[in-house]
Every structure is written in structure tokens, then in C-alpha cells.
Design a protein around this motif. Structure first.
Motif, PDB file in Angstrom:
ATOM      1  N   ASP A  21      18.583 -11.585  15.797  1.00 13.76           N
ATOM      2  CA  ASP A  21      17.284 -12.246  15.395  1.00 13.76           C
ATOM      3  C   ASP A  21      16.957 -13.097  16.420  1.00 13.76           C
ATOM      4  N   TYR A  22      17.543 -13.713  16.786  1.00  8.69           N
ATOM      5  CA  TYR A  22      17.601 -14.778  17.921  1.00  8.69           C
ATOM      6  C   TYR A  22      16.993 -14.088  19.034  1.00  8.69           C
ATOM      7  N   THR A  23      17.675 -13.127  19.621  1.00  6.24           N
ATOM      8  CA  THR A  23      17.318 -12.232  20.900  1.00  6.24           C
ATOM      9  C   THR A  23      15.730 -11.728  20.461  1.00  6.24           C
ATOM     10  N   LYS A  24      15.336 -11.118  19.394  1.00  5.09           N
ATOM     11  CA  LYS A  24      14.200 -10.514  19.195  1.00  5.09           C
ATOM     12  C   LYS A  24      13.219 -11.533  19.430  1.00  5.09           C
ATOM     13  N   GLU A  25      13.491 -12.692  18.595  1.00  4.53           N
ATOM     14  CA  GLU A  25      12.597 -13.828  18.645  1.00  4.53           C
ATOM     15  C   GLU A  25      12.291 -14.491  20.101  1.00  4.53           C
ATOM     16  N   LEU A  26      13.463 -14.476  21.004  1.00  5.20           N
ATOM     17  CA  LEU A  26      13.143 -15.021  22.395  1.00  5.20           C
ATOM     18  C   LEU A  26      12.345 -13.831  23.150  1.00  5.20           C
ATOM     19  N   ARG A  27      12.621 -12.614  23.067  1.00  6.96           N
ATOM     20  CA  ARG A  27      11.677 -11.611  23.650  1.00  6.96           C
ATOM     21  C   ARG A  27      10.360 -11.879  23.124  1.00  6.96           C
ATOM     22  N   LYS A  28      10.170 -12.070  22.093  1.00  7.05           N
ATOM     23  CA  LYS A  28       8.712 -12.001  21.390  1.00  7.05           C
ATOM     24  C   LYS A  28       8.061 -13.614  22.076  1.00  7.05           C
ATOM     25  N   GLN A  29       8.775 -14.582  22.291  1.00  8.63           N
ATOM     26  CA  GLN A  29       8.423 -15.631  22.971  1.00  8.63           C
ATOM     27  C   GLN A  29       8.069 -15.453  24.276  1.00  8.63           C
TER      28      GLN A  29
END
Length: 185
Positions: free
Chosen positions: A31-39
Motif C-alpha cells: 500500500d505504501y508503494t502504491k501511495e508513493l507512486r500515486k503521489q
């Protein structure tokens, strides 16, 4: 599997299923990686908007935008040199790094004059992606320059410090570098 004794078949099936589930779990993003990619994707759009606003405020129209989102504004071009800088060459520059936001425009966050070298310059290897100052935006731009050129680089955050704060530079901040190539070896 037909040639195996029947008591091995369930064991092999269980092993295959367990291995398959384990491998598929390795392919899932946290979830952290997905959120970082989204940011990062949102930052790319915001950076381009901020850079365009800076160019508009300054009435700058003579720029080039690369596919990565890097903007280059020529200030001086050495017409006596035709060969562009190549990967592996040692490059010496004078530079000033500034913020470009409307509220903090022209705030200097670093410069070669603070490099503790007698020349007040900074030397790095073209193409060295691990250089602490000459990050991806610099590395891309320097290969488009020649000895004696001076350009303004407007660097989107994903080619600069990205999600990492740097001194007074907040995360996901596009930057301006005024770079003059002093020497190439």
C-alpha cells in the motif's frame, strides 16, 4: 504426474499451489508503494504546472521541454564548440539552485560557490546517477550541453529530490538551476 506413485501426487499439488501463491504475493505492491507512486504521478502534473507558471511570470518563451519533463532555457551558447558532453566525461560547472514557487521564487538553496573548492565550482562525472548534487535532471541536461554553454534547467521533482526533502527543499518540489559549463575533460 501419472508416473508418480499416488501418495506423491497430493504433496506435489500442495507444493505447487503454495509456491504459486507465494510468488503471486511477491508481485503485489505494498500500500505504501502504491501511495508513493500515486503521489509521484500527481507531483509530475503539479510540477509541470508550476514550471509553466514560472515561465509565464518571467515571459520566457525560448525553452525546450524534453520527454521526461525537463525544461532548458538557453542563456549563452558556445558556438565555437560543436561536440556535446558525453557520459563518463569529467564536467566542471558553476551553478546556483533556486526554488520556483510563486511564494519562494528565487530562494537559493545551494550553489557551487559553497563547494569549498578554490574555483567556487562543482565537478562531477556525466552519467553518474549516484552523484548527490547532479541528480537525474542534471545528468539529462548536461548531455545536451557543451563546454561554455549556460542554461537554466527547470527540473521536475521526479528528476531532482522527489519524495526526499533536501535542506530547505520540500518533498516533490520542482527546482531551477542556472548552470554554466566551465570545463569538460
Amino acid at each position: 504426474m501419472k508416473n508418480l506413485p499416488s501418495f506423491f501426487r497430493p504433496t506435489l499439488l500442495a507444493l505447487a499451489l503454495a509456491t504459486g501463491f507465494g510468488l503471486s504475493a511477491c508481485n503485489k505492491e505494498s500500500d505504501y508503494t502504491k501511495e508513493l507512486r500515486k503521489q509521484e504521478e500527481a507531483a509530475k502534473q503539479a510540477d509541470d504546472t508550476a514550471i509553466q507558471a514560472y515561465l509565464k511570470r518571467r515571459n520566457i518563451t525560448n525553452y525546450t521541454r524534453t520527454e521526461s519533463g525537463l525544461y532548458l532555457v538557453p542563456l549563452a551558447e558556445n558556438t565555437s564548440v560543436t561536440e556535446k558532453i558525453k557520459k563518463g566525461q569529467l564536467v566542471t560547472v558553476n551553478y546556483v539552485g533556486r526554488l520556483i514557487g510563486e511564494s519562494n521564487e528565487n530562494t537559493v538553496f545551494e550553489s557551487s560557490s559553497n563547494s569549498r573548492q578554490a574555483c567556487g565550482c562543482y565537478t562531477f562525472t556525466a552519467g553518474n546517477q549516484s552523484d548527490p548534487v547532479a541528480r537525474a535532471g542534471w545528468q539529462e541536461a548536461i548531455l545536451l550541453m557543451k563546454r561554455g554553454d549556460r542554461k537554466i534547467l527547470l527540473i521536475p521533482s521526479h528528476l531532482a529530490y522527489g519524495a526526499q526533502p533536501y535542506g530547505i527543499v520540500p518533498v516533490f518540489t520542482p527546482l531551477l538551476y542556472d548552470i554554466e559549463v566551465i570545463n569538460v575533460q
